[in-house]
Write a protein that holds these residues in place. Structure first.
Motif: not given
Length: 784
Positions: A310, A248, A312, A245, A324, A322
């Protein structure tokens, strides 16, 4: 009150670290229960070798963050009350990107008043806890560091025991004597089409390079036999690829330019302060770009591009969503030579346009709805379009149709499993895959390149269904003894055939550092849809001689012995036996799909009439990266035989008998404050030659094309090949970015590639086809 004392041995006997004092980075991640995926708040994370010692405690969501970590390599120790501690060894901390580590801990079976536990580092241990034998984890870093890897998972694993390759131009892999078409590729837990550029061009199951960039991959598993019950529709092995992922908290970028392509990757949060993130990579072939700019000729230049991503979306109450996907567009053009005096082989009198488009997109939802239970559900669509229009000059130099095919296939997959941890001893995973298969096939061609024989072999447009069900359990009797069992069932609606395949596995550490293991699996596989669609016109009706083909089957038996010589060196020995049966073959002949390589215009009637066996032993001696030095020595001795419908046992095409690898590498921390890293890596590969059928010289000369003696199928063997691959990398860590220069040299010794025989028009004889390809791959990457 029960206590668990975690002993961290911060001395050079356990780890070695080289670091720079002025350039720092963030190390962060998440700690969960290995089986249930619940987060573990209060876990201790320590970066050994830092001064002062750096560490953190996970928060209520299991997250940790350690700032101001000097660049270098570190062992990272993670412990939690009631769980076995782990070591994440030799993590590279660079200046370009934050380091994200997500780790699962196993709940301890031993509850004592006071226990001193030393965390062992096992970089080879697979992510899938249901695997007992013939399984290996590989990391993203290894795809670059291993000489000959070319940032490609398929080329990377060719250094592992039991694995051989086809040739330099293709990344198809032969596992324990099995055809490459028996390998299954999975992405995010779901089967996908062969994810390689120009997939199946030379060998079914291979291609030029993987379309999924190493920029997106997370640690993944590779299986060579007796794989767990969740894996189906494969006879040889499984790639189980995972996507990481995106970061963040921080937006990060990577640009790479090299011989294999020009890449751009980006990742980060959609909105800062939120947990939703994105990650993508786009690549365009370097040669294709130069061709489009008119800087180099377009003849036989492969043009390709790919995109992987991807997205997320974690939520507080409804789990993690998710989105992807991955996709590729490939094109290759072969020009024609109208001057017959310049012809050397039959390829000089043909022209073609070859296009391959493939892709997969999925939506996955993971939800933990009880403390010990989670459910994972995916809805995935895949598509593959393969088309070729080939024309051939006849003897009057008139272009005539020779091949024309469009092979369009698609699949809609609903996949779901529920994972439940009954106790510290027992975990079960049960699930299903429902596949709706769509196909549109138009296959036309000549017989033996004779223009008058041009006809249609398959013209079908239909859909069908394929159902897979499985359940598997792991039971730990003690810290030293574990057992797993499961079953995989498959049903094909097209003809009503079904199969039930049991799986078993066991691991026993009978003496500290000494582990014996056993694995058994029955495995089954379908043929490509176009095989079932081959038809014959009888009167006004079409008949389908292959419609009722049954599954191919194989029994895998594996025995393993694993010796941990010390903290960083292990020896593994795995003898194995595989019995293949019910394999399709052409009646009353030596032909069997066991030996299938590639045939775009295959049109024969088949029956489940051939059998085979693979027997061998794999050796692995490995020193994990420690003190900036590693090596991997593997060897495999095997025998692969088959029996067609003619009842004669023969060597199979892939009976190469022996393969050995010596892979070695050393890192040097240099420059001011030792912040830069020079990596030197080499690999020597010794591999037995591929089996071929003897050439019928007289008949070939008369027909002016190669004709093989299939009554003596695969009696001849090519000479052993010696390949040397070299990789030099240089990482320059700056305060806000990192640059990586790499030189990868493939086939430094100039070993010839053998492609059988062909008729030579100039010399009017049959010649052995051999080419020498030495491939230097230079690249530059910047992370910021």
């Amino acid at each position: 009150m029960k206590k668990l004392l975690f002993l961290v041995l911060c001395n050079l006997s356990v780890f070695t670290v080289t670091c720079a004092q002025n350039i720092v980075q963030i190390v962060k991640g998440n700690v969960t229960d290995q089986e249930s995926l619940i987060t573990l708040p209060g876990a201790n994370v320590v970066i050994a070798g830092t001064d002062p010692l750096l560490g953190a405690v996970t928060d209520q969501d299991g997250n940790f963050k350690i700032e101001n970590v000097p660049v270098g390599r570190y062992n990272i120790y993670i412990s939690y009350l009631g769980y076995d501690p782990v070591t994440i060894p030799e993590i590279l901390v660079g200046s370009g990107k934050e380091v994200v580590i997500n780790v699962g801990l196993k709940e301890s079976l031993t509850q004592m008043e006071q226990v001193v536990v030393k965390a062992h580092a096992r970089k080879d241990k697979p992510l899938n806890t249901m695997a007992a034998v013939s399984a290996r984890l590989f990391t993203v870093e290894e795809t670059r560091r291993y000489a000959g890897g070319l940032d490609d998972p398929a080329r990377l694993v060719s250094a592992f025991a039991g694995v051989t390759t086809g040739n330099l131009q293709d990344n198809a892999i032969v596992i324990r004597g099995n055809s490459p078409k028996g390998v299954s590729w999975r992405l995010e837990g779901v089967d996908i089409p062969n994810p390689n550029h120009f997939s199946g061009g030379n060998i079914a199951g291979g291609g030029t390079v993987c379309i999924i960039s190493s920029q997106l991959l997370s640690n993944s598993d590779f299986f060579t036999g007796a794989f767990p019950a969740e894996y189906g529709n494969a006879l040889a092995g499984v790639f189980d690829l995972k996507l990481r992922s995106g970061n963040t908290e921080k937006r990060e970028y990577t640009f790479q330019a090299g011989l294999m392509g020009i890449d751009f990757a980006a990742e980060g949060p959609f909105v800062k302060g939120k947990n939703a993130s994105y990650l993508f990579n786009y690549r365009y072939s370097t040669f294709g770009l130069l061709t489009n700019l008119g800087l180099i000729p377009s003849e036989q230049i492969p043009v390709y591009q790919d995109l992987s991503f991807k997205l997320n979306f974690p939520t507080r109450k409804t789990g993690i969503f998710s989105l992807w996907g991955t996709g590729a567009i490939d094109f290759n053009h072969e020009p024609i030579d109208h001057d017959s005096s310049a012809w050397e082989t039959a390829w000089d009198r043909v022209t073609y346009d070859w296009k391959v488009n493939l892709g997969a997109i999925g939506l996955t939802h993971k939800y933990i709805f009880r403390k010990n239970t989670y459910i994972n559900t995916s809805l995935v669509a895949t598509a593959n379009r393969n088309s070729m229009d080939m024309k051939r000059l006849d003897d009057q130099l008139i272009e005539k149709p020779n091949w024309y095919f469009t092979d369009n296939s698609a699949k809609l997959v609903l996949s779901s499993f529920i994972n439940h941890k009954f106790s510290v001893h027992h975990t079960n995973r049960t699930g299903f895959n429902f596949n709706t298969l769509f196909y549109n096939i138009d296959l036309n061609g000549t017989i033996n390149d004779i223009p008058e024989t041009y006809r249609n072999f398959v013209k079908e447009d239909d859909y069908n269904s394929h159902l897979q069900l499985y359940t598997q359990s792991r039971y730990d009797f003690s810290t030293n003894l574990s057992f797993n069992a499961g079953v995989h069932a498959e049903y094909l609606l097209l003809n009503g055939n079904f199969t039930i395949d049991p799986r078993l596995g066991m691991k026993w550490e009978f003496v500290p550092g000494h582990v014996i293991s056993f694995g058994y699996g029955k495995h089954s596989q379908l043929e490509e849809l176009k095989i079932y669609g081959i038809n014959r016109r009888i009167g006004n009706n079409n008949t389908y001689p292959n419609k009722n083909l049954d599954f191919s089957h194989a029994h895998h038996f594996v025995l393993g012995y694993d010796l941990r010589i010390n903290e960083n060196i292990r020896l593994k020995i795995e003898p194995y036996y595989q019995h293949l049966y019910n394999i399709p073959g052409i009646p009353d002949s030596s032909y069997s799909m066991i030996n299938f390589k590639q045939d775009w215009t295959f049109r024969d009637s088949l029956a489940n009439n051939s059998t085979g066996r693979n027997i061998g032993i794999d050796f692995t001696l490995e020193r994990f990266l420690n003190n900036n030095f590693y090596y991997l020595v593997t060897a495999s001795v095997f025998d692969s035989k088959y029996k067609g419908d003619d009842g004669i046992w023969r060597n199979s095409r892939y009976d190469k008998e022996f393969v050995a690898n010596v892979l070695v590498g050393k890192e040097f921390f240099i420059g001011r404050n030792k912040s830069n890293i020079l990596g030197l890596n080499g690999r020597l590969n010794i591999i037995g030659g591929e089996r071929i059928s003897p050439i019928l010289i007289k008949e070939s000369m008369a027909a002016r094309r190669e004709i093989y003696d299939e009554n003596r199928a695969f009696e001849d063997q090519e000479a052993y090949k010696y390949y040397l691959d070299l990789t030099i990398t240089y990482r320059i860590n700056k305060k806000r970015h990192a640059s990586i220069l790499a030189l990868q040299l493939k086939n430094a010794l100039g070993a010839p590639l053998s492609e059988g025989y062909s008729y030579n028009y100039k010399n009017d004889d049959i010649q052995k086809d051999e080419t020498v390809v030495i491939l230097p791959v230079i690249s530059y990457k910047i992370e910021f």
